[in-house]
Motif scaffolding. Structure first.
Motif, PDB file in Angstrom:
ATOM      1  N   GLU A  54       0.834  -1.195   0.000  1.00 61.18           N
ATOM      2  CA  GLU A  54       0.000   0.000   0.000  1.00 61.18           C
ATOM      3  C   GLU A  54       0.873   1.250   0.000  1.00 61.18           C
ATOM      4  N   LYS A  55       0.431   2.260  -0.719  1.00 58.35           N
ATOM      5  CA  LYS A  55       1.144   3.537  -0.764  1.00 58.35           C
ATOM      6  C   LYS A  55       1.242   4.110   0.655  1.00 58.35           C
ATOM      7  N   GLY A  56       2.436   4.510   1.050  1.00 58.05           N
ATOM      8  CA  GLY A  56       2.645   5.115   2.356  1.00 58.05           C
ATOM      9  C   GLY A  56       2.977   4.141   3.471  1.00 58.05           C
ATOM     10  N   VAL A  57       2.965   2.839   3.182  1.00 62.52           N
ATOM     11  CA  VAL A  57       3.353   1.844   4.186  1.00 62.52           C
ATOM     12  C   VAL A  57       4.865   1.673   4.097  1.00 62.52           C
ATOM     13  N   VAL A  82       2.514  -2.572  11.393  1.00 65.19           N
ATOM     14  CA  VAL A  82       2.588  -1.662  10.252  1.00 65.19           C
ATOM     15  C   VAL A  82       3.131  -0.310  10.704  1.00 65.19           C
ATOM     16  N   LEU A  83       4.110   0.184   9.945  1.00 62.51           N
ATOM     17  CA  LEU A  83       4.586   1.561  10.113  1.00 62.51           C
ATOM     18  C   LEU A  83       4.110   2.319   8.885  1.00 62.51           C
ATOM     19  N   ALA A  84       3.205   3.248   9.100  1.00 59.77           N
ATOM     20  CA  ALA A  84       2.658   4.064   8.018  1.00 59.77           C
ATOM     21  C   ALA A  84       3.258   5.455   8.102  1.00 59.77           C
ATOM     22  N   GLU A  85       3.460   6.090   6.956  1.00 63.95           N
ATOM     23  CA  GLU A  85       4.115   7.390   6.935  1.00 63.95           C
ATOM     24  C   GLU A  85       3.307   8.488   7.621  1.00 63.95           C
ATOM     25  N   SER A  86       1.990   8.262   7.802  1.00 60.34           N
ATOM     26  CA  SER A  86       1.145   9.284   8.421  1.00 60.34           C
ATOM     27  C   SER A  86      -0.114   8.641   9.002  1.00 60.34           C
ATOM     28  N   LEU A  87      -0.809   9.421   9.797  1.00 61.41           N
ATOM     29  CA  LEU A  87      -2.092   8.970  10.329  1.00 61.41           C
ATOM     30  C   LEU A  87      -3.064   8.732   9.179  1.00 61.41           C
ATOM     31  N   SER A  88      -3.021   9.562   8.176  1.00 59.53           N
ATOM     32  CA  SER A  88      -3.892   9.408   7.019  1.00 59.53           C
ATOM     33  C   SER A  88      -3.663   8.059   6.336  1.00 59.53           C
ATOM     34  N   ASN A  92      -6.370   5.017   6.111  1.00 60.80           N
ATOM     35  CA  ASN A  92      -6.786   4.413   4.845  1.00 60.80           C
ATOM     36  C   ASN A  92      -6.571   2.902   4.836  1.00 60.80           C
ATOM     37  N   VAL A  93      -5.459   2.441   5.394  1.00 60.01           N
ATOM     38  CA  VAL A  93      -5.208   0.994   5.473  1.00 60.01           C
ATOM     39  C   VAL A  93      -6.311   0.331   6.301  1.00 60.01           C
ATOM     40  N   CYS A  94      -6.654   0.946   7.423  1.00 65.15           N
ATOM     41  CA  CYS A  94      -7.706   0.370   8.274  1.00 65.15           C
ATOM     42  C   CYS A  94      -9.062   0.360   7.565  1.00 65.15           C
ATOM     43  N   LEU A  95      -9.377   1.429   6.850  1.00 64.19           N
ATOM     44  CA  LEU A  95     -10.644   1.461   6.122  1.00 64.19           C
ATOM     45  C   LEU A  95     -10.684   0.418   5.007  1.00 64.19           C
ATOM     46  N   ARG A  96      -9.582   0.260   4.304  1.00 62.86           N
ATOM     47  CA  ARG A  96      -9.545  -0.666   3.173  1.00 62.86           C
ATOM     48  C   ARG A  96      -9.550  -2.135   3.616  1.00 62.86           C
ATOM     49  N   TYR A  97      -8.888  -2.438   4.727  1.00 60.78           N
ATOM     50  CA  TYR A  97      -8.689  -3.838   5.098  1.00 60.78           C
ATOM     51  C   TYR A  97      -9.507  -4.294   6.304  1.00 60.78           C
ATOM     52  N   GLY A  98     -10.095  -3.377   7.057  1.00 59.58           N
ATOM     53  CA  GLY A  98     -11.009  -3.737   8.134  1.00 59.58           C
ATOM     54  C   GLY A  98     -10.466  -4.656   9.204  1.00 59.58           C
ATOM     55  N   PRO A  99      -9.406  -4.258   9.909  1.00 57.40           N
ATOM     56  CA  PRO A  99      -8.904  -5.119  10.981  1.00 57.40           C
ATOM     57  C   PRO A  99      -9.960  -5.306  12.077  1.00 57.40           C
ATOM     58  N   VAL A 100      -9.873  -6.439  12.791  1.00 56.75           N
ATOM     59  CA  VAL A 100     -10.801  -6.677  13.894  1.00 56.75           C
ATOM     60  C   VAL A 100     -10.361  -5.930  15.148  1.00 56.75           C
ATOM     61  N   ALA A 101      -9.080  -5.534  15.196  1.00 55.03           N
ATOM     62  CA  ALA A 101      -8.562  -4.743  16.313  1.00 55.03           C
ATOM     63  C   ALA A 101      -7.336  -3.961  15.833  1.00 55.03           C
ATOM     64  N   VAL A 102      -7.104  -2.827  16.494  1.00 54.67           N
ATOM     65  CA  VAL A 102      -5.955  -1.973  16.199  1.00 54.67           C
ATOM     66  C   VAL A 102      -5.330  -1.563  17.518  1.00 54.67           C
ATOM     67  N   GLU A 103      -4.015  -1.676  17.586  1.00 57.33           N
ATOM     68  CA  GLU A 103      -3.271  -1.254  18.773  1.00 57.33           C
ATOM     69  C   GLU A 103      -2.149  -0.317  18.323  1.00 57.33           C
ATOM     70  N   ILE A 104      -2.309   0.976  18.584  1.00 60.43           N
ATOM     71  CA  ILE A 104      -1.301   1.960  18.179  1.00 60.43           C
ATOM     72  C   ILE A 104      -0.174   1.966  19.199  1.00 60.43           C
ATOM     73  N   GLU A 105       1.051   1.808  18.712  1.00 60.11           N
ATOM     74  CA  GLU A 105       2.235   1.856  19.572  1.00 60.11           C
ATOM     75  C   GLU A 105       2.792   3.279  19.670  1.00 60.11           C
ATOM     76  N   GLY A 119      -8.887  16.094   5.300  1.00 61.07           N
ATOM     77  CA  GLY A 119      -8.340  15.063   4.422  1.00 61.07           C
ATOM     78  C   GLY A 119      -8.732  13.672   4.873  1.00 61.07           C
ATOM     79  N   LEU A 120      -8.639  13.419   6.182  1.00 61.77           N
ATOM     80  CA  LEU A 120      -9.037  12.107   6.711  1.00 61.77           C
ATOM     81  C   LEU A 120     -10.516  11.827   6.437  1.00 61.77           C
ATOM     82  N   LEU A 121     -11.336  12.819   6.680  1.00 56.94           N
ATOM     83  CA  LEU A 121     -12.770  12.637   6.469  1.00 56.94           C
ATOM     84  C   LEU A 121     -13.099  12.434   4.993  1.00 56.94           C
ATOM     85  N   LEU A 122     -12.433  13.188   4.125  1.00 55.51           N
ATOM     86  CA  LEU A 122     -12.666  13.023   2.691  1.00 55.51           C
ATOM     87  C   LEU A 122     -12.166  11.663   2.194  1.00 55.51           C
ATOM     88  N   ASP A 123     -11.029  11.219   2.722  1.00 56.02           N
ATOM     89  CA  ASP A 123     -10.524   9.894   2.354  1.00 56.02           C
ATOM     90  C   ASP A 123     -11.529   8.813   2.733  1.00 56.02           C
TER      91      ASP A 123
END
Length: 181
Positions: A54-57, A82-88, A92-105, A119-123
């Motif tokens: 994915e772009k930005g991963v 996953v290390l993503a370049e930004s919160l955005s 987007n990764v979470c919206l596209r792939y629908g994880p059952v849980a997310v734990e931000i480090e 931008g987040l809302l429009l995405d």
């Protein structure tokens, strides 16, 4: 010349540095179910591979657990770091792939200006529209699809006009949204 070997500590330090520059490090958990044990596990492996592209991963490493039998089917899950370049990007990764849980480090706090929040809302809106259009195109008649496409083109034009009209609002430094994760 030999390449430098990095330790786990080196990697963790790099993650923290990246988070200090706007990147987001998180564990995303996914599940899979099916009648064939190998297919369940391989589908999760493929999932990790797709996320890594994915772009930005920046970094993506997944651990897929062995599938267990439950009645007449198998289930498994994966823990994907996953290390993503930004919160955005993470959003987007979470919206596209629908994880059952997310734990931000990292990071432990976020500060977003209005433009980033918009931008987040429009995405998220665009992804939901894409899913809706995909489903509608599968069930609509060809003439109805044409009408839908015309409406979507009008919607894009209206969005562009509204954004151009309101660019002055995004320059307002007082418009900041703070969130804590």
């Amino acid at each position: 010349m030999a390449e430098k070997q990095y330790t786990e500590k080196d990697l963790e330090d790099l993650f923290k540095q990246a988070a200090g520059r706007g990147a987001v490090l998180a564990h995303l958990y996914f599940d899979a179910y099916g009648k064939n044990k190998e297919v369940v596990v391989s589908s999760l492996v493929e999932f990790v591979d797709r996320i890594s592209k994915e772009k930005g991963v920046i970094y993506c490493k997944g651990q897929v657990e062995e599938a267990v039998e439950k009645g007449d089917r198998f289930s498994s899950y994966s823990d994907v770091r996953v290390l993503a370049e930004s919160l955005s990007t993470m959003f987007n990764v979470c919206l596209r792939y629908g994880p059952v849980a997310v734990e931000i480090e990292h990071p432990t706090k976020f500060s977003l200006d209005i433009q980033e929040m918009q931008g987040l809302l429009l995405d998220s809106s665009q992804i939901m529209q894409d899913y809706s259009n995909y489903i509608l195109k599968k069930v609509l008649k060809p003439q109805d699809i044409k009408i839908l496409e015309e409406k979507m083109a009008d919607r894009v034009e209206l969005g562009k006009k509204l954004l151009a009209k309101n660019t002055d609002n995004t320059d307002n430094a007082a418009n900041t949204v703070n969130a804590t994760a």
